[in-house]
Design an enzyme around this catalytic site. Structure first.
Site, PDB file in Angstrom:
ATOM      1  CG  HIS A   1      -1.391  -1.512  -8.522  1.00  0.00           C
ATOM      2  ND1 HIS A   1      -0.339  -2.239  -8.030  1.00  0.00           N
ATOM      3  CD2 HIS A   1      -1.268  -0.271  -7.983  1.00  0.00           C
ATOM      4  CE1 HIS A   1       0.383  -1.478  -7.227  1.00  0.00           C
ATOM      5  NE2 HIS A   1      -0.152  -0.270  -7.182  1.00  0.00           N
TER       6      HIS A   1
ATOM      7  CG  ASP B   1      -6.613  -4.827  -6.701  1.00  0.00           C
ATOM      8  OD1 ASP B   1      -6.878  -4.358  -5.580  1.00  0.00           O
ATOM      9  OD2 ASP B   1      -5.641  -4.458  -7.383  1.00  0.00           O
TER      10      ASP B   1
ATOM     11  CD  GLN C   1      -7.010   3.097  -5.030  1.00  0.00           C
ATOM     12  OE1 GLN C   1      -7.667   4.030  -4.570  1.00  0.00           O
ATOM     13  NE2 GLN C   1      -5.712   2.977  -4.809  1.00  0.00           N
TER      14      GLN C   1
ATOM     15  CE  LYS D   1      -3.604   1.232  -1.835  1.00  0.00           C
ATOM     16  NZ  LYS D   1      -2.739   2.124  -2.586  1.00  0.00           N
TER      17      LYS D   1
ATOM     18  CB  CYS E   1       1.881   0.878  -9.446  1.00  0.00           C
ATOM     19  SG  CYS E   1       3.120   1.349  -8.253  1.00  0.00           S
TER      20      CYS E   1
HETATM   21  N1  PMP Z   1      -4.135  -2.584  -6.451  1.00  0.00           N
HETATM   22  C1  PMP Z   1      -4.585  -1.330  -6.537  1.00  0.00           C
HETATM   23  C2  PMP Z   1      -5.766  -1.024  -7.398  1.00  0.00           C
HETATM   24  C3  PMP Z   1      -3.941  -0.326  -5.811  1.00  0.00           C
HETATM   25  O1  PMP Z   1      -4.370   0.940  -5.894  1.00  0.00           O
HETATM   26  C4  PMP Z   1      -2.830  -0.650  -5.008  1.00  0.00           C
HETATM   27  C5  PMP Z   1      -2.078   0.434  -4.230  1.00  0.00           C
HETATM   28  N2  PMP Z   1      -1.817   1.589  -4.972  1.00  0.00           N
HETATM   29  C6  PMP Z   1      -2.420  -1.978  -4.948  1.00  0.00           C
HETATM   30  C7  PMP Z   1      -3.102  -2.914  -5.677  1.00  0.00           C
HETATM   31  C8  PMP Z   1      -1.250  -2.405  -4.107  1.00  0.00           C
HETATM   32  O2  PMP Z   1      -1.529  -2.191  -2.768  1.00  0.00           O
HETATM   33  P1  PMP Z   1      -0.366  -2.343  -1.672  1.00  0.00           P
HETATM   34  O3  PMP Z   1       0.782  -1.523  -2.160  1.00  0.00           O
HETATM   35  O4  PMP Z   1      -0.986  -1.816  -0.415  1.00  0.00           O
HETATM   36  O5  PMP Z   1      -0.032  -3.794  -1.591  1.00  0.00           O
END
Ligand code: PMP
Length: 406
Positions: A123, A200, A203, A226, A364
Site C-alpha cells: 500500500h 503491515d 488487512q 478495518k 493505493c
Molecule cells: N496498508 C494496507 C494494507 C491497507 O489496506 C491500508 C488501508 N487501505 C493501509 C495500509 C492504510 O491504512 P489507513 O488509511 O487506515 O492508515
C-alpha cells in the site's frame, strides 16, 4: 459466541439500511469495515457521559476517562499477545504508525548505504514514508518481486538480504489482491540474518487473530477501523527494547517528563510516542471493539470466509471475459477483477445503483497496478457478516452491468 450469521449481522445496524432503494450489500470491507452496536454505544456513551481529557486531571471525570482509554491498551496487549502494555503505542492508524516508524526508527538507525526492503504489493502507506526517509538518510529502498499470481517471490526476497539490510517492512495481507504473505518464514529468515521486520497488518485484523510474540515480529501496525472499530485510532506495536532506543516522533504535551527552555526530558513508554491529546473517544470505542472481537469464533469465521471466497471466485469465473487479478494459493477474502469491454469505474457506478458497494481504482497500490499493467481493478472484499446470497446478487448485478456497458 457460536457462528450464527443472522445474529452477527443483527449487531451491525448499517446492514439493515437501503442504498438507492436496494438493501445494502457491503463489499468494501478492505477500505473500512462496518461497526457493531457495542462500539457505537461506547462512542456515544463516552461523549454523552464521560468526556474529559485524560492523564492530567485530578477530577473524577478525567480519571474515569483515563481508565476507559487505557483499558484499550491493556485489551490490545492481551488481544495481540504483546509482552507488555507499554509496547502498544496508539496512533491515528496504519499510515500514522508507519510514518512514526520511518521517522523515528529510520532517522536513528538508517545510515548512508543501508537498505530497507518492502515488496511490490505494498500500500502507498508502506512505500512513501520509506521513500522519504531513505532519501533523507541516503539509504536504499529495495523492492521484493512477485509472480503473475500476485505471490511474493520469497527466494528472491531472501537473496536481497545482506549486511546492509536494516529492516523488512512488509504487508501481511495485500489489500488489492488478498495475497497472504508467509510472514513467519520472512521473520525467521530475517532474524537469522540480524534484520528486523515490521508487519503491515491493516488487512489481517478483520480476518484473523494475530499473536505478535508467536510471530516474534519486531513491529506490527494496524488501523482500528478495518477491524470493526472506530476511525482515527490505530496501533504501532514494537518490542520494548527497540522502542526504548527510538527517539520521540513528535514533541508536545504528554510525551515529556520535564520541560525547561534549555532542555526537555522525555516520558516513558508508551507516552513518549503519544504527544498531545489522543483520540480519546476512539480509544474508548476501540476498547468495546476488543470485547466484541473476543466473543468471535475465529475458526468458524475463517471457514465462513474461505467458503465465501471460493464460492465468489467460482461464480465470477463463469462470467465471460472476467479476469481475476491475484490468484495466490494463500488468499484472504478479497477479489480483484477486470471485465473485458468495461471500465472498472462504470461497473462500480452501476453496482452502486443496485445497492452494492465495491471499490474501483488502484487501491493505493499504483506500483502494483503498474506491475500488472492495468490502471486499476474492481474489488469485492468480504467480511465476517457477508453471505453467499449477497454474492449471488452481485453476480446478477454484474451480468446486468456488463450487458449495459458492452
Ligand atoms: N496498508 C494496507 C494494507 C491497507 O489496506 C491500508 C488501508 N487501505 C493501509 C495500509 C492504510 O491504512 P489507513 O488509511 O487506515 O492508515
Amino acid at each position: 459466541m457460536s457462528f450464527n450469521i443472522e445474529v452477527l449481522r443483527s449487531q451491525f445496524p448499517i446492514l439493515s439500511r437501503k442504498v438507492n432503494g436496494q438493501p445494502l450489500i457491503y463489499f468494501d470491507n478492505g477500505a473500512t469495515a462496518q461497526k457493531p452496536q457495542v462500539m457505537i454505544d461506547a462512542l456515544n456513551n463516552y461523549y454523552s457521559f464521560q468526556n474529559a481529557n485524560i492523564h492530567r486531571g485530578v477530577h473524577s471525570l478525567s480519571q474515569e476517562a483515563t481508565t476507559a482509554f487505557e483499558a484499550a491498551r491493556t485489551k490490545a496487549q492481551a488481544y495481540f499477545n504483546a509482552a507488555k502494555s507499554e509496547e502498544i503505542i496508539f496512533t491515528k492508524g496504519t499510515t500514522d504508525s508507519i510514518n512514526l516508524l520511518a521517522g523515528s526508527f529510520g532517522r536513528t538507525f538508517l545510515n548512508e548505504g543501508d537498505e530497507v526492503i518492502i515488496s511490490t504489493m505494498e500500500h502507498h502507506s508502506n512505500i512513501v514514508p520509506w521513500q522519504m526517509i531513505c532519501d533523507e538518510r541516503k539509504a536504499k529502498l529495495r523492492i521484493a518481486p512477485i509472480n503473475e499470481k500476485g505471490e511474493l517471490l520469497l527466494d528472491e526476497l531472501k537473496a536481497m538480504v545482506n549486511e546492509k539490510t536494516k529492516l523488512i517492512s512488509i504487508v501481511h495481507i495485500s489489500n488489492a489482491l488478498g495475497t497472504i504473505n508467509p510472514i513467519q518464514e520472512i521473520i525467521d529468515f530475517a532474524h537469522a540474518h540480524d534484520v528486523l521486520v515490521a508487519v503491515d497488518g491493516a488487512q489481517s485484523v478483520p480476518h484473523m487473530k494475530i499473536d505478535v510474540q508467536a510471530w516474534d515480529c519486531d513491529f506490527f501496525v494496524f488501523s482500528a477501523h478495518k477491524m470493526f472499530g472506530p476511525t482515527g485510532i490505530g496501533m504501532l506495536y514494537g518490542k520494548e527494547h527497540l522502542l526504548n532506543k527510538m527517539p520521540p516522533y513528535q514533541g508536545g504535551g504528554d510525551m515529556i517528563k520535564t520541560v525547561t527552555f534549555e532542555k526537555t526530558t522525555y516520558n516513558e513508554l508508551p507516552h513518549k510516542f503519544e504527544a498531545g491529546t489522543p483520540n480519546i473517544a476512539a480509544g474508548v470505542a476501540l476498547s468495546a471493539t476488543f470485547d466484541f472481537l473476543n466473543e468471535l469464533d475465529w475458526e468458524a469465521i475463517h471457514q465462513h470466509e474461505t467458503e465465501l471466497l471460493a464460492y465468489a471466485t467460482a461464480e465470477l469465473k463463469k462470467i465471460e471475459g472476467l479476469r481475476i487479478i491475484g490468484e495466490a494459493a494463500n488468499k484472504a477474502s478479497v477479489i480483484s477483477f477486470l471485465v473485458d469491454g468495461t471500465h472498472p469505474f462504470d461497473v462500480g457506478v452501476i453496482l452502486d445503483q443496485m445497492g452494492i458497494a465495491v471499490r474501483t481504482g488502484h487501491h493505493c497500490t499504483q506500483p502494483l497496478m503498474d506491475w500488472f499493467k492495468i490502471p486499476g481493478t474492481i474489488r469485492a472484499s468480504f467480511a465476517i457478516y457477508n453471505t453467499k446470497e449477497e454474492v449471488d446478487k452481485m453476480i446478477v448485478a454484474l451480468n446486468r452491468a456488463i450487458k449495459m456497458l458492452r
